[in-house]
Design a protein around this motif. Structure first.
Motif, PDB file in Angstrom:
ATOM      1  N   ARG A   1       0.830  -1.221   0.000  1.00 51.90           N
ATOM      2  CA  ARG A   1       0.000   0.000   0.000  1.00 51.90           C
ATOM      3  C   ARG A   1       0.853   1.255   0.000  1.00 51.90           C
ATOM      4  NH1 ARG A   1      -4.871  -1.613   3.040  1.00 51.90           N
ATOM      5  NH2 ARG A   1      -5.520  -3.494   1.944  1.00 51.90           N
ATOM      6  N   ARG A   2       2.151   1.067  -0.125  1.00 52.70           N
ATOM      7  CA  ARG A   2       3.033   2.235  -0.112  1.00 52.70           C
ATOM      8  C   ARG A   2       2.706   3.119  -1.315  1.00 52.70           C
ATOM      9  NH1 ARG A   2       8.911   0.357  -0.279  1.00 52.70           N
ATOM     10  NH2 ARG A   2       8.349   0.134  -2.459  1.00 52.70           N
ATOM     11  N   GLU A   3       2.554   4.417  -1.051  1.00 50.58           N
ATOM     12  CA  GLU A   3       2.170   5.342  -2.114  1.00 50.58           C
ATOM     13  C   GLU A   3       3.282   5.454  -3.159  1.00 50.58           C
ATOM     14  OE1 GLU A   3      -0.743   6.785  -2.362  1.00 50.58           O
ATOM     15  OE2 GLU A   3      -0.350   8.176  -4.003  1.00 50.58           O
ATOM     16  N   ILE A   4       2.927   5.301  -4.407  1.00 49.72           N
ATOM     17  CA  ILE A   4       3.898   5.514  -5.485  1.00 49.72           C
ATOM     18  C   ILE A   4       3.703   6.940  -5.979  1.00 49.72           C
ATOM     19  CG2 ILE A   4       4.582   4.824  -7.814  1.00 49.72           C
ATOM     20  CD1 ILE A   4       3.663   2.011  -7.177  1.00 49.72           C
ATOM     21  N   HIS A   5       4.774   7.726  -5.954  1.00 51.53           N
ATOM     22  CA  HIS A   5       4.664   9.124  -6.383  1.00 51.53           C
ATOM     23  C   HIS A   5       4.295   9.202  -7.855  1.00 51.53           C
ATOM     24  CE1 HIS A   5       5.920  10.563  -2.550  1.00 51.53           C
ATOM     25  NE2 HIS A   5       7.016   9.856  -2.586  1.00 51.53           N
ATOM     26  N   ASP A   6       3.498  10.172  -8.175  1.00 50.58           N
ATOM     27  CA  ASP A   6       2.985  10.315  -9.543  1.00 50.58           C
ATOM     28  C   ASP A   6       4.115  10.514 -10.551  1.00 50.58           C
ATOM     29  OD1 ASP A   6       1.877  11.895 -11.909  1.00 50.58           O
ATOM     30  OD2 ASP A   6       0.056  11.227 -10.941  1.00 50.58           O
TER      31      ASP A   6
ATOM     32  N   PHE B   1       3.274  10.711 -14.186  1.00 50.02           N
ATOM     33  CA  PHE B   1       2.512   9.620 -14.811  1.00 50.02           C
ATOM     34  C   PHE B   1       1.151  10.111 -15.311  1.00 50.02           C
ATOM     35  CE2 PHE B   1      -0.605   6.194 -14.558  1.00 50.02           C
ATOM     36  CZ  PHE B   1      -0.018   5.240 -15.358  1.00 50.02           C
ATOM     37  N   THR B   2       0.451  10.869 -14.448  1.00 49.23           N
ATOM     38  CA  THR B   2      -0.882  11.357 -14.835  1.00 49.23           C
ATOM     39  C   THR B   2      -0.798  12.248 -16.073  1.00 49.23           C
ATOM     40  OG1 THR B   2      -1.651  11.245 -12.552  1.00 49.23           O
ATOM     41  CG2 THR B   2      -2.879  12.687 -14.032  1.00 49.23           C
TER      42      THR B   2
ATOM     43  N   GLN C   1      -3.575   6.087  -9.626  1.00 49.71           N
ATOM     44  CA  GLN C   1      -2.356   5.625 -10.280  1.00 49.71           C
ATOM     45  C   GLN C   1      -1.471   4.793  -9.347  1.00 49.71           C
ATOM     46  OE1 GLN C   1       0.955   6.793  -9.701  1.00 49.71           O
ATOM     47  NE2 GLN C   1       0.420   8.235  -8.069  1.00 49.71           N
ATOM     48  N   SER C   2      -1.430   5.175  -8.088  1.00 50.53           N
ATOM     49  CA  SER C   2      -0.552   4.465  -7.166  1.00 50.53           C
ATOM     50  C   SER C   2      -1.001   3.009  -7.017  1.00 50.53           C
ATOM     51  CB  SER C   2      -0.553   5.163  -5.809  1.00 50.53           C
ATOM     52  OG  SER C   2       0.295   4.478  -4.921  1.00 50.53           O
TER      53      SER C   2
END
Lengths: 108, 184
Positions: free
Chosen positions: A19-24, A27-28, B33-34
């Motif tokens: 569940r660790r947040e992946i930085h954008d 990407f968006t 996205q995450s």
């Protein structure tokens, strides 16, 4: 106890890791730039049903043999005499048909 | 007009699906996205570049199919299914993906042998050793936060199979992560 603590440890490690947040990191922006222009089909349902209802009103008014009252009412309307019984009858008939058509169109 | 970040997912979905609102869809991408990239990194055994390519493909597919979303399932479940299908298509180019219980699986205690066998493996590496089906189930339930029922629906397999996959995956992970100690 060791088994329980191992189980809890695994759960917490899975949750923390997955569940660790992946930085954008842009990407968006990349996805948004790649979005194709929407080519959504035009929904003709409402215009078609509404046009069919109007055509039905016209046919009912001019073709159906409802006696001379409707035509007389139309003549009165054309002559700007809106408050004669025949004109009111013609208006009511057309209004009822138009309302029916609108209801059908909205429902569709 | 309120800022996009204040809108609910449902409002954004409707705006994007019915009005072709690209900004609304971009906000949905920003929010999810995450999760999608995390799921795909697990499925691709940590290949971040491939995972991001597949994530982009999944979001583009979601944009095209957004008008088919019926609010009967959670948006994350729907997104997970699209991401999983994207990975499955990619995977099928080189491997066969088996999700049923008949898949030939290594034994849960088949820990690697050799000089470093007693050392605790990194969770990423341990996850990468799981069979596809189990990794997909773990990704669904932990990375995407789906319930077992939602995971079964998204993966297109029975609920019991999902539970079995999760159970077996945890057994394998415990065997790899926790060093076995000799009992006197």
């Amino acid at each position: 106890m060791n088994t329980d603590s191992a189980r809890d440890d695994l759960e917490s490690r899975l949750l923390a890791q997955l569940r660790r947040e992946i930085h954008d990191d842009g990407f968006t922006t990349r996805v948004a730039a790649a979005l194709p222009r929407a080519t959504r089909p035009v929904d003709w349902t409402f215009p078609l049903v509404a046009a069919a209802a109007l055509a039905g009103c016209a046919i009912a008014t001019f073709v159906v043999p409802v006696g001379p009252a409707i035509l007389e009412g139309l003549r009165d309307l054309a002559a700007a005499r809106a408050f004669t019984p025949a004109a009111i009858g013609a208006l009511a008939a057309m209004g009822a048909l138009a309302a029916t058509g609108a209801v059908v169109a909205a429902d569709s | 007009m309120p800022p996009r970040s204040a809108s609910t997912d449902a409002e954004l979905i409707l705006a994007a699906a019915q009005g072709g609102d690209r900004e609304a869809f971009a906000e949905l991408v920003r929010r999810h996205q995450s999760m999608v990239r995390s799921v795909l990194r697990r499925l691709t055994n940590g290949d971040a570049a491939l995972a991001d390519d597949l994530a982009q493909e999944a979001f583009l597919l979601a944009w095209r199919r957004l008008d088919t979303f019926r609010f009967e399932a959670r948006f994350t479940t729907w997104l997970y299914r699209i991401a999983f299908n994207a990975w499955q298509s990619e995977r099928r180019k080189t491997h066969e993906v088996l999700l049923g219980e008949d898949e030939a699986m290594p034994e849960p205690d088949a820990a690697p042998s050799g000089p470093g066998a007693e050392e605790r493996m990194d969770l990423e590496r341990a996850l990468a050793t799981l069979p596809d089906a189990e990794r997909a189930a773990i990704a669904a339930c932990y990375a995407a936060d789906l319930s077992h029922v939602e995971a079964a629906e998204a993966l297109g397999i029975p609920l019991g199979t999902v539970k079995t996959h999760i159970l077996r995956a945890k057994e394998r992970l415990r065997a790899r992560l926790v060093p076995k100690k000799e009992t006197p």
